[in-house]
Enzyme design. Structure first.
Site, short mmCIF file in Angstrom:
data_model
loop_
_atom_site.label_atom_id
_atom_site.label_comp_id
_atom_site.label_asym_id
_atom_site.label_seq_id
_atom_site.Cartn_x
_atom_site.Cartn_y
_atom_site.Cartn_z
N THR A 126 4.31 5.00 -3.87
CA THR A 126 3.21 5.88 -4.14
C THR A 126 2.87 6.41 -2.57
O THR A 126 2.80 5.67 -1.56
CB THR A 126 1.87 5.18 -4.33
OG1 THR A 126 2.13 4.51 -5.60
CG2 THR A 126 0.86 6.15 -4.66
N LYS A 182 -0.07 10.75 -10.01
CA LYS A 182 -0.49 9.38 -9.30
C LYS A 182 -1.65 9.56 -8.66
O LYS A 182 -2.72 8.62 -8.87
CB LYS A 182 0.80 8.84 -8.57
CG LYS A 182 0.21 7.41 -8.04
CD LYS A 182 0.13 6.27 -8.96
CE LYS A 182 -0.15 4.91 -8.22
NZ LYS A 182 -0.12 3.85 -8.97
N LYS A 229 -4.64 3.18 0.96
CA LYS A 229 -3.57 4.25 1.53
C LYS A 229 -3.50 5.20 0.43
O LYS A 229 -3.37 6.56 0.74
CB LYS A 229 -2.25 3.25 1.49
CG LYS A 229 -0.99 4.07 1.78
CD LYS A 229 0.12 4.34 0.59
CE LYS A 229 0.43 2.98 -0.40
NZ LYS A 229 1.07 3.53 -1.34
N1 NAP Z 1 1.59 -3.89 -6.09
C1 NAP Z 1 1.11 -3.19 -6.92
O1 NAP Z 1 0.45 -3.56 -7.91
C2 NAP Z 1 1.37 -1.73 -7.24
C3 NAP Z 1 1.19 -1.00 -8.24
C4 NAP Z 1 1.66 0.54 -8.40
C5 NAP Z 1 2.21 1.22 -7.29
N2 NAP Z 1 2.28 0.39 -6.02
C6 NAP Z 1 2.90 1.10 -5.04
O2 NAP Z 1 4.48 0.61 -4.93
C7 NAP Z 1 4.79 0.53 -3.54
C8 NAP Z 1 5.29 -0.75 -3.47
O3 NAP Z 1 4.26 -1.74 -3.39
P1 NAP Z 1 4.72 -3.38 -3.59
O4 NAP Z 1 3.56 -4.18 -3.97
O5 NAP Z 1 5.76 -3.87 -4.02
O6 NAP Z 1 4.54 -3.57 -1.91
P2 NAP Z 1 4.98 -4.89 -1.04
O7 NAP Z 1 5.20 -6.07 -1.88
O8 NAP Z 1 4.33 -4.80 0.41
O9 NAP Z 1 6.42 -4.25 -0.84
C9 NAP Z 1 6.75 -3.35 0.22
C10 NAP Z 1 8.45 -3.32 0.44
O10 NAP Z 1 8.90 -2.33 1.06
C11 NAP Z 1 9.69 -2.59 2.19
N3 NAP Z 1 9.19 -1.85 3.48
C12 NAP Z 1 8.07 -1.51 4.00
N4 NAP Z 1 8.04 -0.86 4.96
C13 NAP Z 1 9.25 -0.92 5.22
C14 NAP Z 1 10.15 -0.17 6.35
N5 NAP Z 1 9.52 0.42 7.08
N6 NAP Z 1 11.42 -0.07 6.39
C15 NAP Z 1 12.12 -0.74 5.39
N7 NAP Z 1 11.55 -1.61 4.44
C16 NAP Z 1 10.22 -1.36 4.36
C17 NAP Z 1 9.02 -4.25 2.32
O11 NAP Z 1 10.17 -4.73 2.99
P3 NAP Z 1 9.82 -6.34 3.54
O12 NAP Z 1 10.25 -7.34 2.64
O13 NAP Z 1 10.95 -6.50 4.67
O14 NAP Z 1 8.53 -6.30 4.20
C18 NAP Z 1 9.05 -4.49 0.94
O15 NAP Z 1 10.30 -4.68 0.42
C19 NAP Z 1 3.61 1.07 -2.69
O16 NAP Z 1 3.68 2.39 -2.54
C20 NAP Z 1 2.34 0.71 -3.59
O17 NAP Z 1 1.30 1.40 -3.33
C21 NAP Z 1 2.02 -1.12 -6.00
#
Ligand code: NAP
Length: 290
Positions: free
Chosen positions: A97, A172, A240
């Protein structure tokens, strides 16, 4: 079945990549913290690569799901970035997102290299990712979308193209604007009912079958009443997302009166220690007002 790369194995990406592999696609993953990639490989019997570039080499479709605009830049661009590894005519799909601007920036960079890009943020949360029933909102060219759609259906129940690059992110934003005010309304209603001394489980059961029903009521009302927030969609991600919405509204002139207020309420939740709490923790602010 396609040869795929998946970059970013967080709460969302890990199960999404797992669904791709389970459906028979050949998946190579990359994760910044390599232990997570190793765990994924052990669980799903795919392959892991040490850089986004190497994950993308040989892949027909490259998926990304990282945190925000800057994270996207660090995995997509540069010498070790995904675009550098992709062959011509391949498709890059971003499930992060993020802003509509970064989607357009990625599409322009992809086009310059005769590659394709689709922005494809998701809705449905952790449970939607784990159960493979996400709603996926896409922007990009029809032909690129059609090539990526069958693979996205491994974890998406509704996969829809809404316009050119950026249209997925804009949709979104509409989604998040809908949710922000609704969650505050639900929090106020639950708090009111509790103070009125009602049996809230019974109340939710009754009004959840009427006009007040919503996904948030079905999935978050009970845990709100119980004060359980250590799961779900983190407040820091919501802030965010709301920042992106407010910036876009500054450009297109839309008034986001309630949304701007809710953003401040989430700020209060973070000040109370709720950075990683679920967005339903808005009720916590109301309970602090005693
Ligand atoms: N969680 C939800 O319910 C949900 C629902 C809808 C949409 N989203 C969206 O989906 C996206 C991911 O969410 P998530 O909940 O899966 O987040 P998350 O659990 O915090 O995972 C983030 C991922 O991105 C990687 N990452 C972050 N910064 C990075 C960088 N600079 N370089 C390389 N890798 C990087 C992290 O790697 P590391 O493992 O090394 O930290 C991890 O694999 C976000 O944009 C969020 O807004 C989330």
């Amino acid at each position: 079945m396609a040869k795929c790369a998946f970059i970013g194995l967080g709460i969302m990406g890990y199960p999404m990549a797992g669904h791709l592999q389970a459906k028979g696609h050949e998946v190579t993953v990359y994760n910044r913290t390599s232990a997570k990639a190793d765990q994924w490989v052990a669980q799903h019997r795919g392959r892991a690569a040490p850089t986004p570039r190497e994950a993308a080499e040989g892949a027909e479709l490259v998926f990304m799901c990282v945190g925000n605009d800057d994270d996207i830049r660090s995995v997509a661009f540069g010498e070790d970035g995904a675009l550098a590894g992709m062959a011509e005519d391949r498709v890059l799909v971003d499930h992060t997102t993020a802003s509509a601007d970064i989607a357009r920036e990625l599409e322009a960079a992809a086009k310059e290299q005769r590659k394709h890009f689709v922005d494809a943020p998701v809705s449905g949360g952790q449970a939607g990712a784990e159960n493979g029933v996400l709603t996926i909102m896409c922007g990009g060219e029809q032909a690129a979308f059609e090539r990526a759609k069958p693979a996205m259906e491994a974890y998406g129940r509704a996969v829809t193209l809404l316009g050119p690059a950026g249209a997925g992110q804009l949709t979104k934003m509409v989604n998040q604007i809908c949710i922000a005010g609704l969650v505050q309304g639900l929090a106020e209603a639950m708090n009111f009912g509790m103070r009125a001394g009602l049996d809230m489980e019974q109340v939710i059961g009754v009004i959840g079958k009427g006009a007040a029903q919503s996904w948030q009521m079905d999935n978050r009302a009970k845990t709100m009443v119980q004060g359980k927030f250590d799961f779900g969609f983190p407040v820091e991600w919501m802030r965010k997302d709301l920042k992106i919405c407010l910036e876009e509204a500054n450009r297109n002139g839309a008034l986001l009166l309630i949304t701007a207020l809710i953003d401040q309420y989430y700020h209060q939740v973070i000040k109370a220690g709720g950075r990683r709490w679920d967005t339903s923790s808005l009720i916590h602010n109301l309970q602090l007002l005693d």
